[in-house]
Design a protein around this motif. Structure first.
Motif, PDB file in Angstrom:
ATOM      1  N   GLY A  32      33.535  38.357  43.098  1.00 27.00           N
ATOM      2  CA  GLY A  32      34.906  38.359  43.557  1.00 27.00           C
ATOM      3  C   GLY A  32      35.876  38.691  42.438  1.00 27.00           C
ATOM      4  N   GLY A  33      35.401  38.775  41.213  1.00 28.52           N
ATOM      5  CA  GLY A  33      36.286  39.090  40.114  1.00 28.52           C
ATOM      6  C   GLY A  33      36.603  40.572  40.048  1.00 28.52           C
ATOM      7  N   ALA A  34      35.709  41.401  40.561  1.00 29.70           N
ATOM      8  CA  ALA A  34      35.944  42.836  40.583  1.00 29.70           C
ATOM      9  C   ALA A  34      36.609  43.215  41.888  1.00 29.70           C
ATOM     10  N   SER A  35      37.530  44.147  41.834  1.00 30.06           N
ATOM     11  CA  SER A  35      38.247  44.528  43.040  1.00 30.06           C
ATOM     12  C   SER A  35      38.171  46.030  43.244  1.00 30.06           C
ATOM     13  N   CYS A 222      37.142  42.891  53.809  1.00 30.86           N
ATOM     14  CA  CYS A 222      38.497  42.338  53.822  1.00 30.86           C
ATOM     15  C   CYS A 222      38.809  41.855  52.420  1.00 30.86           C
ATOM     16  N   GLY A 223      39.907  42.280  51.851  1.00 38.77           N
ATOM     17  CA  GLY A 223      40.235  41.947  50.475  1.00 38.77           C
ATOM     18  C   GLY A 223      40.687  40.514  50.289  1.00 38.77           C
ATOM     19  N   GLY A 224      40.459  39.991  49.071  1.00 40.79           N
ATOM     20  CA  GLY A 224      41.004  38.694  48.699  1.00 40.79           C
ATOM     21  C   GLY A 224      40.020  37.544  48.661  1.00 40.79           C
ATOM     22  N   PHE A 225      38.749  37.787  48.973  1.00 50.24           N
ATOM     23  CA  PHE A 225      37.777  36.698  48.995  1.00 50.24           C
ATOM     24  C   PHE A 225      37.112  36.566  47.621  1.00 50.24           C
ATOM     25  N   ASP A 257      35.520  41.332  45.820  1.00 48.46           N
ATOM     26  CA  ASP A 257      36.334  40.432  46.644  1.00 48.46           C
ATOM     27  C   ASP A 257      36.626  41.045  48.003  1.00 48.46           C
ATOM     28  N   ALA A 258      36.396  42.348  48.152  1.00 47.98           N
ATOM     29  CA  ALA A 258      36.744  43.042  49.391  1.00 47.98           C
ATOM     30  C   ALA A 258      35.552  43.288  50.297  1.00 47.98           C
TER      31      ALA A 258
END
Length: 284
Positions: A32-35, A222-225, A257-258
């Motif tokens: 989740g640290g990489a976006s 879905c982004g933000g997780f 995270d997405a």
């Protein structure tokens, strides 16, 4: 194995050691640290007021994962990701030492608590208090087979000081052990404080599909997780707190995270659930 959405402890013999280890590995690649680059066609999670039956797990005062109340006859059961509460050795087996630190794998021991609808900066607020976890139960697939296939856990919690079950107080979602992988779901989670200074829950409603790489899993985009959302419920047919829908899995990981994954609840999940319902009190 997909990278997990929780700061993983490699092992711990006390909850204090577990909390320290959990906090130390937040930065695992893909946790989740990489976006990914923003995709205007892809949904993104939003903060919301939360659901009474969804909250965070606290280990020695540090929250590291998401959990939710699952409907049961005694009203005392939670569900989360196995990697949040039960440590493996580096072969995905529960029969040896973890080579990273020489500790015995197995369930977290000590003061593990569940805080429904937790939120707020700093120490936060606890509208429904904290509930002591009394039992941790993971599937055989997590203990000594292909670990990520069994990355879910059912927990039992003690009654509160008034003798009420957690389900009496906050409600629960009904488990569904026969769902297909293509569903319209609402996913709820609590990103860690680094991404979420006010400790607010997030939610996203989107469609799922089967994971082509791991067909026993479903995935959503879905982004933000970020880290901390591990164990968050995937709810089909969800409307609101009064109509929570059916719980078909819990968030276990993802490459960014997405992009998130969950083991689809099946007959093995039903078997474990029914064993805990039948009175399995000792962590397993």
């Amino acid at each position: 194995m997909r990278t997990a959405r929780a700061p993983l402890a490699t092992a711990a013999t006390t909850i204090t050691a577990a909390a320290a280890a959990l906090a130390a590995i937040v930065g695992l690649t893909g946790c989740g640290g990489a976006s990914q680059a923003a995709d205007p066609a892809q949904p993104a999670a939003r903060h919301f007021e939360g659901l009474p039956f969804v909250g965070v797990l606290f280990a020695d005062g540090e929250h590291h994962c998401t959990a939710s109340v699952v409907d049961s006859p005694k009203g005392n059961m939670l569900v989360t990701a196995a990697h949040c509460v039960h440590f493996q050795d580096d072969e995905g087996e529960d029969d040896g030492k973890d080579s990273a630190d020489g500790e015995e794998p197995g369930p977290i021991t000590g003061d593990l608590q569940f805080a429904p609808r937790f939120s707020g900066a700093g120490e936060g607020t606890f509208p429904y208090g904290k509930w002591k976890v009394s039992g941790i139960h993971v599937p055989k697939a997590w203990r000594d087979e292909d670990g990520d296939r069994g990355d879910y856990a059912f927990l039992t919690v003690e009654p509160d000081a008034r003798g009420r079950s957690v389900q009496e107080v906050v409600g629960a979602a009904t488990p569904d052990f026969s769902s297909g992988p293509r569903r319209h779901v609402t996913v709820v989670g609590y990103p860690n404080e680094a991404y979420n200074p006010n400790n607010n829950p997030i939610t996203c409603t989107t469609d799922t599909e089967r994971d082509e790489d791991e067909p026993y899993m479903m995935q959503m985009r879905c982004g933000g997780f970020y880290d901390g959302t591990s164990g968050g419920p995937w709810l089909a047919d969800h409307h609101d707190a009064g109509r929570p829908g059916r719980l078909i899995g819990v968030l276990s990981g993802g490459d960014t995270d997405a992009e998130s994954t969950a083991v689809l609840f099946d007959g093995q999940a039903r078997e474990l659930y029914e064993r805990v319902v039948g009175g399995a009190a000792k962590s397993s």
